[in-house]
Design a protein around this motif. Structure first.
Motif, short mmCIF file in Angstrom:
data_model
loop_
_atom_site.label_atom_id
_atom_site.label_comp_id
_atom_site.label_asym_id
_atom_site.label_seq_id
_atom_site.Cartn_x
_atom_site.Cartn_y
_atom_site.Cartn_z
N LEU A 89 0.82 -1.22 0.00
CA LEU A 89 0.00 0.00 0.00
C LEU A 89 0.86 1.26 0.00
O LEU A 89 0.32 2.37 0.05
CB LEU A 89 -0.93 0.02 1.23
CG LEU A 89 -1.76 -1.22 1.55
CD1 LEU A 89 -2.72 -0.93 2.70
CD2 LEU A 89 -2.53 -1.70 0.34
N GLY A 176 -3.08 -3.24 5.39
CA GLY A 176 -4.52 -3.06 5.18
C GLY A 176 -5.29 -4.37 5.12
O GLY A 176 -5.04 -5.29 5.90
N PRO B 58 -11.92 8.65 0.59
CA PRO B 58 -12.25 7.50 1.44
C PRO B 58 -12.97 7.92 2.73
O PRO B 58 -13.92 7.27 3.15
CB PRO B 58 -10.89 6.89 1.74
CG PRO B 58 -10.06 7.23 0.55
CD PRO B 58 -10.52 8.61 0.13
N THR B 224 -12.45 -2.36 6.04
CA THR B 224 -11.19 -1.96 6.67
C THR B 224 -10.64 -3.04 7.59
O THR B 224 -11.38 -3.82 8.17
CB THR B 224 -11.39 -0.70 7.54
OG1 THR B 224 -12.32 -1.02 8.59
CG2 THR B 224 -11.92 0.46 6.75
N ASP B 247 -7.36 7.10 4.06
CA ASP B 247 -6.73 7.13 2.74
C ASP B 247 -5.64 6.06 2.64
O ASP B 247 -5.59 5.30 1.67
CB ASP B 247 -6.12 8.53 2.55
CG ASP B 247 -6.09 8.92 1.10
OD1 ASP B 247 -6.98 8.49 0.36
OD2 ASP B 247 -5.15 9.64 0.72
N LYS B 250 -6.48 2.01 2.28
CA LYS B 250 -7.06 1.46 1.04
C LYS B 250 -8.32 0.66 1.34
O LYS B 250 -8.31 -0.58 1.40
CB LYS B 250 -6.05 0.57 0.29
CG LYS B 250 -4.74 1.27 -0.03
CD LYS B 250 -4.90 2.32 -1.13
CE LYS B 250 -3.58 2.97 -1.46
NZ LYS B 250 -3.55 4.41 -1.17
N THR B 252 -11.58 1.42 -0.11
CA THR B 252 -12.71 1.57 -1.04
C THR B 252 -12.81 0.38 -1.98
O THR B 252 -11.84 -0.37 -2.17
CB THR B 252 -12.54 2.84 -1.89
OG1 THR B 252 -11.43 2.66 -2.77
CG2 THR B 252 -12.30 4.06 -1.02
N ASP B 255 -10.09 0.34 -4.66
CA ASP B 255 -8.78 -0.10 -4.17
C ASP B 255 -8.76 -1.61 -3.92
O ASP B 255 -7.78 -2.29 -4.23
CB ASP B 255 -8.44 0.62 -2.86
CG ASP B 255 -7.99 2.06 -3.09
OD1 ASP B 255 -7.36 2.30 -4.14
OD2 ASP B 255 -8.26 2.91 -2.24
N LYS B 258 -8.47 -3.73 -6.96
CA LYS B 258 -7.08 -3.79 -7.43
C LYS B 258 -6.25 -4.77 -6.60
O LYS B 258 -5.37 -5.44 -7.12
CB LYS B 258 -6.42 -2.40 -7.32
CG LYS B 258 -6.66 -1.52 -8.55
CD LYS B 258 -5.87 -0.22 -8.40
CE LYS B 258 -6.78 0.97 -8.61
NZ LYS B 258 -6.33 2.20 -7.95
#
Lengths: 294, 329
Positions: A89, A176, B58, B224, B247, B250, B252, B255, B258
């Protein structure tokens, strides 16, 4: 009488009368118990599995010492040592994740927070995973998840029991959602290991919290813990501050979890290897295939 | 319809909407033909709203995801199913109101539906514990999923929680164990599992009903590893840095698509799902039926194998033997 015994005896007679300030600090040769202040030769402490002879406090130990305590000498064959964290990230809080990784790697000599491998323990084969709290609080990112998954898969293929020594603050935020998904990945591998009728034992050590508690730490056929280890899902501060609840005495300790039915047995570290040997042996009796052939 | 709660970034739209309302008022009072002006202003308002919602950060998406009028699990179930019977209890001594479920029919397809349930107002939210499920909720979910497995009913799971309940009782009842067992057992279920993040996907509490063959997510939903507030206070030592954390984490749909975590992102109506709940439910229903059709062609073995492989591939790391080969999902 050894100096150690002398100290132990002295401690029994006058456990609280010492003033920690007057005692020699940790200097490599001596070690002072952070709980009771008892000072012993470091090599005597190590000989007692880093358990204080005065008060029974289990000091935190690194993965290398843990493996030494569980695996038969020279039997541990590490797996997947080439796996290392990346920074998917490009995460940066007050410091960048890349810097934190580098610092932890330099101070521990490890690539990430878990060491895995195949060994023998008291002559019996074992797939062993050991988390190392020194590496970013034992947090679980992609490497921890991948190494544990590969270990469990290898154990399933070879019909070995699995022991995972847990020590972790939970999922590694810097990776994340990739970190969160390691919980699912490892649990999936454990499902297959279980389906194959094989034995899985997590050993919960101080501390075992968050995403580790909500996945492989709580999925054992048998769940063992070290005395007084902090074990929980949510952080104490979160419960205390956000919800303004008073925490009961001994909340989230191994003993507390045992009282509530979530830990099978609390094993003193000095007794662990022999206890494990008994457990592995019993599960192999009656033609059970829980343990692979030598 | 109850007055919509406004989010701070929606304020510019309010002025426009007020203007439109004034002109309408004027037209009613004076019989002047204002249809041209109205059309212009309405077009402008629509465009503005679209622009604003296309560019949400976000942190702003979190606000939309937490919007009190955002459709909830039971709202969607009501629209999606032709029949639904809610089923209660974990058979262990509790019935969690924060995690609901039951059995339903969509056309001639029987399904088990379950999800986190938030409330609309304070009173409802207290009853629903703000959508934070207790161990009993996760055990109820597992019981329903095992029922689905036994009777070969596909599972539709809806994720909308700030996180699993963090309290003394939850710890005593084994919050970690309850979630962990669900993670493991969801790999065993022989029926298709579709999970959709309809609002907030909060960490382990979301994942506890979120191991799926296909993971869907609404455009303004978030998922999250830790709440941005918690992450900010731990890593930045400053809870006010939550938008920065949001932010960085990541969270969303775009994101997570991906990163290979989410399979499909569902477009929301202009202004978010709360602006047009029925339209949102139709989008969801169409997507779920499409996905279900795709999964039904698989044998049980293929289904389980694919589910395992899907999670098996998640994670990114370096293989130092060949440093250039970054494995990824």
């Amino acid at each position: 009488m050894s100096l150690f015994d002398w100290f132990a005896d002295r401690h029994k007679t006058a456990p609280v009368a010492r003033n920690p300030q007057e005692l020699p600090a940790d200097d490599g040769l001596w070690s002072k118990c952070p709980e009771c202040g008892l000072v012993v030769y470091r090599k005597d402490l190590l000989a007692n599995a880093s358990v204080c002879k005065g008060c029974g406090h289990h000091q935190r130990i690194d993965s290398e010492e843990r493996i030494r305590l569980i695996a038969d000498p020279g039997s541990f064959e590490p797996m997947d040592t080439e796996l290392a964290p990346t920074d998917p990230l490009a995460f940066k809080d007050r410091r960048s994740y890349a810097d934190r990784i580098r610092d932890s790697q330099q101070s521990t000599g490890l690539r990430d927070a878990v060491v895995t491998g195949i060994c023998r323990s008291s002559g019996q084969p074992l797939a062993l995973g050991v988390m190392d709290f020194r590496f970013m609080g034992g947090s679980m990112g992609s490497v921890v998840g991948e190494k544990l998954t590969r270990l469990i898969e290898a154990a399933t293929a070879r019909r070995y029991p699995v022991l995972i020594v847990c020590a972790s603050g939970g999922a590694r935020m810097q990776e994340g959602m990739l970190s969160l998904m390691q919980m699912a990945k490892i649990s999936g591998a454990l499902q297959r290991h279980q389906q194959a009728g094989l034995l899985y034992i997590p050993l919960l050590t101080h501390p075992t919290t968050g995403g580790v508690t909500a996945s492989f730490a709580m999925l054992g056929d048998l769940i063992l813990a070290e005395p007084k280890a902090l074990i929980g899902f949510a952080g104490r501060r979160v419960i205390e501050q956000t919800l303004r609840e008073k925490l009961p005495e001994g909340f989230q300790t191994a003993e507390y979890l045992q009282d509530h039915g979530f830990v099978d047995a609390i094993i003193n570290r000095t007794q662990f290897k022999s206890t494990l040997a008994t457990l592995l042996h019993i599960h192999k009796l009656n033609g059970n295939a829980a343990i692979g052939n030598p | 319809m109850a007055r919509r709660a406004l989010l701070d970034f929606e304020k510019p739209l309010v002025e426009l909407e007020e203007q439109i309302e004034q002109i309408r008022q004027l037209a009613r009072d004076s019989e002047v033909d204002v249809s041209q002006q109205l059309l212009q202003l309405e077009t402008l308002a629509t465009r503005r709203r679209q622009e604003i919602f296309d560019a949400l950060s976000p942190a702003q998406k979190i606000q939309v995801a937490r919007h009190p009028q955002r459709p909830s699990t039971l709202d969607y179930i009501q629209v999606i199913t032709d029949e639904f019977i809610e089923l209660h209890g974990d058979r262990r001594g509790s019935d969690d109101q924060a995690l609901v479920g039951g059995i339903g029919r969509i056309g001639e397809q029987g399904v088990v539906l379950l999800g986190h349930q938030k409330g609309r107002d304070t009173r409802e939210n207290v009853a629903r514990n703000f959508g934070m499920a207790s161990p009993g909720g996760y055990r109820k979910a597992l019981r329903l999923m095992e029922h689905a497995d036994k009777f070969r009913l596909p599972i539709l799971s809806f994720i909308d929680t700030p996180g699993a309940y963090a309290g003394v009782l939850a710890e005593e009842q084994g919050q970690g164990e309850a979630i962990a067992v669900n993670l493991r057992e969801m790999f065993r279920l022989r029926v298709p599992i579709l999970a959709t993040v309809i609002g907030e996907g909060g960490s382990g509490g979301a994942l506890g009903i979120g191991v799926a063959d296909r993971l869907l997510m609404f455009e303004h939903s978030v998922y999250t590893v830790a709440s941005p507030e918690a992450c900010a206070s731990i890593l930045w030592r400053d809870a006010a840095k939550a938008p920065v954390a949001a932010d960085a984490l990541k969270i969303t749909g775009a994101d997570l698509l991906k990163l290979g975590i989410v399979d499909r992102v569902l477009a929301e109506p202009s202004g978010g799902n709360h602006a047009a709940p029925l339209q949102a439910a139709e989008t969801l229903k169409t997507a779920l039926l499409e996905e279900l059709t795709g999964l039904r062609s698989l044998s049980e073995e293929q289904l389980l194998e694919q589910r395992y492989a899907k999670y098996r591939a998640m994670g990114r790391f370096l293989d130092c033997v060949s440093p250039e080969s970054t494995l990824s999902s």
